[in-house]
Motif scaffolding. Structure first.
Motif, short mmCIF file in Angstrom:
data_model
loop_
_atom_site.label_atom_id
_atom_site.label_comp_id
_atom_site.label_asym_id
_atom_site.label_seq_id
_atom_site.Cartn_x
_atom_site.Cartn_y
_atom_site.Cartn_z
N UNK A 114 -18.19 20.44 -13.80
CA UNK A 114 -18.85 19.62 -14.82
C UNK A 114 -19.83 20.43 -15.64
N UNK A 115 -20.65 21.24 -14.98
CA UNK A 115 -21.69 22.01 -15.65
C UNK A 115 -21.78 23.37 -14.98
N UNK A 116 -21.93 24.41 -15.77
CA UNK A 116 -22.15 25.75 -15.23
C UNK A 116 -23.34 26.38 -15.94
N UNK A 117 -23.91 27.39 -15.31
CA UNK A 117 -25.06 28.06 -15.90
C UNK A 117 -25.89 28.70 -14.81
N UNK A 118 -26.66 29.73 -15.12
CA UNK A 118 -27.45 30.42 -14.10
C UNK A 118 -28.59 29.57 -13.58
N UNK A 119 -28.75 29.56 -12.26
CA UNK A 119 -29.92 28.94 -11.65
C UNK A 119 -29.98 27.43 -11.69
N UNK A 120 -28.86 26.75 -11.95
CA UNK A 120 -28.91 25.29 -11.99
C UNK A 120 -28.83 24.73 -10.57
N UNK A 121 -29.55 23.63 -10.33
CA UNK A 121 -29.61 23.05 -8.99
C UNK A 121 -30.05 21.59 -9.07
N UNK A 122 -29.85 20.87 -7.96
CA UNK A 122 -30.33 19.50 -7.78
C UNK A 122 -29.83 18.54 -8.87
N UNK A 123 -28.53 18.40 -9.06
CA UNK A 123 -28.04 17.47 -10.09
C UNK A 123 -28.17 16.02 -9.65
N UNK A 124 -28.43 15.14 -10.61
CA UNK A 124 -28.54 13.70 -10.33
C UNK A 124 -28.02 12.93 -11.53
N UNK A 125 -27.08 12.03 -11.29
CA UNK A 125 -26.49 11.25 -12.37
C UNK A 125 -27.48 10.24 -12.94
N UNK A 126 -27.39 10.01 -14.25
CA UNK A 126 -28.13 8.92 -14.88
C UNK A 126 -27.42 7.60 -14.58
N UNK A 127 -28.13 6.48 -14.64
CA UNK A 127 -27.52 5.18 -14.33
C UNK A 127 -26.34 4.83 -15.21
N UNK A 128 -26.28 5.36 -16.43
CA UNK A 128 -25.14 5.05 -17.29
C UNK A 128 -23.95 5.96 -17.07
N UNK A 129 -24.10 6.97 -16.19
CA UNK A 129 -23.02 7.87 -15.89
C UNK A 129 -22.69 8.87 -16.98
N UNK A 130 -23.47 8.87 -18.05
CA UNK A 130 -23.16 9.73 -19.20
C UNK A 130 -23.97 11.03 -19.21
N UNK A 131 -25.03 11.09 -18.41
CA UNK A 131 -25.89 12.26 -18.41
C UNK A 131 -26.23 12.68 -17.00
N UNK A 132 -26.65 13.93 -16.86
CA UNK A 132 -27.05 14.50 -15.58
C UNK A 132 -28.43 15.12 -15.74
N UNK A 133 -29.34 14.78 -14.85
CA UNK A 133 -30.63 15.46 -14.78
C UNK A 133 -30.53 16.54 -13.72
#
Length: 328
Positions: A114-133
Motif C-alpha cells: 500500500x505504502x512504501x518509503x524509508x522509516x515508515x511505521x505504525x500505520x492506522x486506517x482512518x474511519x473512512x478507509x481512504x487514508x492512513x495515519x
C-alpha cells in the motif's frame, strides 16, 4: 463511568450468569494480532481469532507480517508493517526500518503493497478507509505523524519538531489523531487535528505513556503508562538475562492500563498487578479491553472488563503475541 477497583484479578471460576454475560460480550467481533508460534516454519505471522479466543487462524505466511496490524473500517482487510510481495526480498532483521505498509484481505488473499518509503511505521486506517495515519523517521532520527491516501498518494506531514512521535490512532469521527511523543525524558499522549495544527497533551503524568486507543463512541482513550510507579516486571528482568538482553534499557518500569476522557480528564487505572500491561484495544461495545501482558512470563493477549469481572488470557501456544486490533 464505572470501573472495577484496582487489584490482582480474581482466579475463581465465574458463576453461570457471569459466564453468560461475559460470553455475550466476547462473541462480538474478531481480534487481530502478531504472533510467533515457534522457530522455522512456525515463525512470526499475522493471526485472527474470535473475541473469546476461539477460531484461531493464520492470515499471512511466516515472515511476512511483523508490526502494527490495523483492521480496515469494514473489517474486510488488514493493514500492517511487513514484506508485501512474495519473493520480492528476503526479510533481514537488521533493516526493519525498510519494511513497507501492506494490505491483505481478512481471509489471507490479495497481499499487496500500500505504502512504501524509508522509516515508515505504525500505520492506522482512518474511519473512512481512504487514508492512513503513520509515523515516519527522518534523517535526524526524529519522527513525525503523517497521513497519506490508502492508495499511497498524497503524503502530508501533520507534526514537526524534535522527538519521537509514534502510534497514531484516529478518532471514530476522523477529526482527531491521538499519538505519543517521546522527547527523550518522558513520553506523553497528545492529540492533533486530522488536518494538522498544534498538538495538545492529554492527562500528563509518569515517564512513559503509550499506545493510545479510542473507544468506538469516541468518548474515551485507553493507554498504557508507568505512572503507578511499580517496579520492572519479572518477565522483563528475565529478558535482560537472556542473550542480547543487555540491549534493553535499564530498569524499565512496568506499565498498567488507564482510561481517560477524550479531553484528558478523568484518568482511571484499569489494571494493577506486578506484570507489565500495555497495547489496549476496545471491544465493539466499549465494555472490555484486550491488551498484552507478560504476567505468565511471555507476552500474551488478555481480556479485562471495565465494569468488574475477571481478567483472562485469550492466546495459547505462542512464544509471544503483540499488537492486538479488535473489529466488529
Amino acid at each position: 463511568m464505572s470501573f472495577s477497583a484496582c487489584g490482582p484479578p480474581a482466579t475463581e471460576e465465574p458463576s453461570a450468569s457471569e459466564r453468560t454475560t461475559v460470553a455475550a460480550h466476547e462473541r462480538a467481533g474478531r481480534i487481530l494480532f502478531i504472533g510467533e508460534q515457534g522457530p522455522g516454519e512456525e515463525s512470526t505471522g499475522l493471526f485472527i481469532m474470535n473475541a473469546d479466543g476461539t477460531g484461531l487462524r493464520r492470515v499471512t505466511e511466516p515472515n511476512v507480517a511483523f508490526f502494527s496490524p490495523s483492521w480496515s473500517p469494514d473489517g474486510s482487510r488488514v493493514l500492517f508493517e511487513g514484506v508485501c510481495e512474495h519473493g520480492d526480498r528476503k526479510f533481514d532483521p537488521d533493516v526493519l526500518d525498510a519494511l513497507d505498509f501492506c494490505v491483505v484481505d481478512a481471509d489471507g488473499a490479495n497481499l499487496r503493497r500500500a505504502v512504501s518509503g524509508p522509516g515508515i511505521q505504525h500505520p492506522a486506517w482512518a474511519p473512512d478507509g481512504k487514508r492512513i495515519a503513520y509515523s515516519a523517521v527522518s534523517r535526524s532520527g526524529d519522527s513525525n505523524i503523517h497521513v497519506i491516501g490508502a492508495d499511497g498518494i498524497g503524503r502530508r506531514r501533520l507534526t514537526e519538531g524534535p522527538g519521537q512521535k509514534r502510534s497514531p490512532a484516529r478518532s471514530p469521527d476522523g477529526r482527531t489523531i491521538a499519538f505519543e511523543i517521546d522527547d527523550g525524558r518522558t513520553g506523553q499522549i497528545y492529540v492533533v487535528g486530522a488536518e494538522g495544527g498544534t498538538p495538545r497533551v492529554l492527562g500528563p503524568g509518569g515517564t512513559r505513556n503509550e499506545t493510545p486507543s479510542w473507544s468506538h463512541d469516541g468518548g474515551r482513550i485507553a493507554f498504557s503508562s508507568d505512572r503507578s510507579g511499580k517496579a520492572e516486571s519479572e518477565a522483563t528482568k528475565e529478558l535482560r538475562r537472556n542473550p542480547g538482553g543487555e540491549l534493553l534499557p535499564p530498569n524499565v518500569a512496568a506499565q498498567d492500563l488507564y482510561v481517560m476522557n477524550a479531553d484528558g480528564t478523568g484518568v482511571v487505572q484499569v489494571t494493577s498487578d506486578p506484570s507489565s500491561n500495555y497495547a489496549p484495544v476496545w471491544s465493539p461495545d466499549n465494555m472490555h479491553l484486550a491488551f498484552v501482558s507478560d504476567r505468565d512470563g511471555q507476552n500474551h493477549i488478555y481480556l479485562t472488563g471495565l465494569q468488574g469481572g475477571r481478567e483472562r488470557r485469550l492466546t495459547t501456544g505462542f512464544r509471544f503475541t503483540e499488537a492486538p486490533s479488535w473489529t466488529r
